[in-house]
Design a protein around this motif. Structure first.
Motif, PDB file in Angstrom:
ATOM      1  N   ARG A  87      -8.787   0.182   3.275  1.00 47.40           N
ATOM      2  CA  ARG A  87     -10.114   0.339   2.672  1.00 47.40           C
ATOM      3  C   ARG A  87     -11.207   0.181   3.715  1.00 47.40           C
ATOM      4  O   ARG A  87     -12.327   0.613   3.506  1.00 47.40           O
TER       5      ARG A  87
ATOM      6  N   ASP B   4      -4.731  -4.204   2.002  1.00 47.48           N
ATOM      7  CA  ASP B   4      -3.760  -3.439   1.227  1.00 47.48           C
ATOM      8  C   ASP B   4      -2.891  -4.340   0.360  1.00 47.48           C
ATOM      9  O   ASP B   4      -2.300  -5.318   0.856  1.00 47.48           O
TER      10      ASP B   4
ATOM     11  N   TYR C 141       0.890   3.007  -2.698  1.00 49.01           N
ATOM     12  CA  TYR C 141      -0.096   2.583  -3.692  1.00 49.01           C
ATOM     13  C   TYR C 141      -1.507   3.096  -3.387  1.00 49.01           C
ATOM     14  O   TYR C 141      -2.317   3.246  -4.299  1.00 49.01           O
ATOM     15  N   TYR C 142      -1.801   3.296  -2.116  1.00 46.99           N
ATOM     16  CA  TYR C 142      -3.181   3.648  -1.748  1.00 46.99           C
ATOM     17  C   TYR C 142      -3.159   4.378  -0.415  1.00 46.99           C
ATOM     18  O   TYR C 142      -2.481   3.946   0.515  1.00 46.99           O
TER      19      TYR C 142
ATOM     20  N   LYS D  94       3.566   8.847  -3.986  1.00 48.22           N
ATOM     21  CA  LYS D  94       2.889   7.743  -4.665  1.00 48.22           C
ATOM     22  C   LYS D  94       3.753   7.144  -5.776  1.00 48.22           C
ATOM     23  O   LYS D  94       4.653   7.785  -6.302  1.00 48.22           O
TER      24      LYS D  94
ATOM     25  N   SER E 125      -5.368   6.660  -5.113  1.00 51.48           N
ATOM     26  CA  SER E 125      -5.002   5.300  -5.512  1.00 51.48           C
ATOM     27  C   SER E 125      -4.005   5.318  -6.664  1.00 51.48           C
ATOM     28  O   SER E 125      -4.284   5.862  -7.725  1.00 51.48           O
TER      29      SER E 125
ATOM     30  N   GLU F 175      -2.538   2.268  -7.420  1.00 50.44           N
ATOM     31  CA  GLU F 175      -2.380   0.821  -7.511  1.00 50.44           C
ATOM     32  C   GLU F 175      -2.026   0.388  -8.938  1.00 50.44           C
ATOM     33  O   GLU F 175      -2.286   1.106  -9.896  1.00 50.44           O
TER      34      GLU F 175
END
Lengths: 53, 317
Positions: free
Chosen positions: B38, B52, B231-232, B261, B314, B316
């Motif tokens: 991020r 993360d 996840y991202y 993913k 994303s 997540e």
């Protein structure tokens, strides 16, 4: 301004949810039950449609 | 050298069989706090991911609080990076929750098993309230139980004493056989001191009743990054559509994810440049586990039109 949602159907007939964040970010959320953002959208819908006492 | 000889040599050198540093032993992803896709230096909001896989679900009342990755070389031995929670100046927030939830596929192998949660932590400025680290579960499937675990099922927990230097802590418990979601987390709910910091790294959750030396879940740096990207993912470089375009016509392109993913991800785009198209990011048309398909409508007729963008995907919990 709070997070805002918009349900859309594109020209290919696919349903999606657009989420507008407070910072201006636009997310495209698939209508996948395993997607946690979609789960949050459904929860918001349910909360908004819940009867008030 | 035969296997028997090799084993004997290892035992002689280390005074006993050493725990292997292998991928898959540790169920916590990014426990060494190595990845921060991020990218921001710090997160300053509740209910948000910071480094993360690490989620902040309580943030107290101080607007100046922050979570970030520190890699200045003053971590515990054998660790470069750690995660820091920093309390803002002049604020004394009363809630702090940091945790990582595991997806159900990674919880099932632990059902009914004894597990050990271990980590390094430091509180350079003493806190007036105690901190707790623990293992928490839920029967829900693929649930981010970060926001609920404080009130949920506690498998095991340990109270952390203030420590100005790095301290090693561990706790062991048995995962319920009906658990489908699991989180490891850290919390403090009373009297966090202004300017205080809480540092943590080397987080590991493993089977068995013994805490063994830390091992990245992915085994290697690249393996760990791939686990994070399940996840991202932040796209690298720019994805581009280019061609001769006609005003009013929509043009499309597909971008493949670096890593498949967990589920169909939510995606957001950032426009990097365009000719023949209006300003603004493209529109997503489909997002599967492996790729995104997006398009943009030209607003003029021109040779060599293009739209260029980056994306974030994303998936997540």
């Amino acid at each position: 301004m709070a997070i805002r949602y918009e349900e859309i159907t594109n020209e290919f007939g696919q349903k999606q949810v657009k989420r507008f964040d407070e910072d201006g970010t636009i997310w495209f959320i698939p209508t996948d039950p395993a997607n946690s953002d979609y789960q949050a959208y459904l929860a918001t819908l349910a909360a908004n449609s819940a009867p008030t006492a | 050298m035969s296997r028997a000889q090799l084993t004997s040599t290892v035992e002689q050198n280390s005074a006993g069989a050493a725990a292997p540093v292998v991928g898959g032993k540790n169920f916590v992803i990014n426990g060494g706090m190595d990845f921060n896709q991020r990218g921001s230096a710090a997160v300053s909001a509740t209910n948000a991911y910071c480094l993360d896989r690490w989620y902040v679900s309580g943030f107290g009342s101080g607007a100046n609080n922050s979570f970030g990755q520190i890699g200045t070389g003053d971590g515990p031995a054998n660790f470069k990076n750690y995660l820091r929670y920093g309390q803002g100046a002049g604020t004394t927030s009363t809630n702090f929750f940091l945790s990582q939830s595991l997806e159900t596929l990674n919880v099932i192998p632990l059902q009914g098993k004894t597990v050990t949660f271990s980590f390094w932590y430091r509180t350079a400025t003493a806190f007036t309230g105690s901190w707790t680290a623990g293992i928490y579960t839920s029967t829900a499937t693929d649930s981010n139980i970060n926001t609920l675990w404080y009130y949920g099922n506690t498998v095991a927990s340990v109270s952390l004493t203030n420590s100005s230097g790095w301290s090693y802590a561990k706790v062991t418990g048995i995962i319920p056989s009906n658990a489908n979601s699991l989180a490891v987390g850290f919390s403090s709910t009373t009297n966090i001191v202004a300017n205080a910091t809480f540092d943590v790294t080397g987080v590991q959750l493993e089977q068995g009743s013994v805490a063994t030396p830390f091992s990245r879940a992915g085994g290697t740096l690249q393996g760990e990054l791939a686990l994070c990207q399940r996840y991202y993912e932040v796209s690298s470089g720019n994805t581009i559509f280019s061609g001769n375009v006609t005003s009013g016509v929509t043009y499309y392109t597909t971008a493949s994810f670096k890593v498949t993913k967990r589920t169909s991800p939510s995606v957001t785009f950032t426009s990097q440049g365009f000719t023949g198209f209006a300003s603004g990011a493209p529109t997503s048309y489909q997002s599967g586990n492996t790729e995104i398909w997006c398009g943009n409508a030209a607003n003029s007729t021109t040779n060599g039109g293009f739209f260029q963008f980056t994306y974030v995907a994303s998936a997540e919990l």
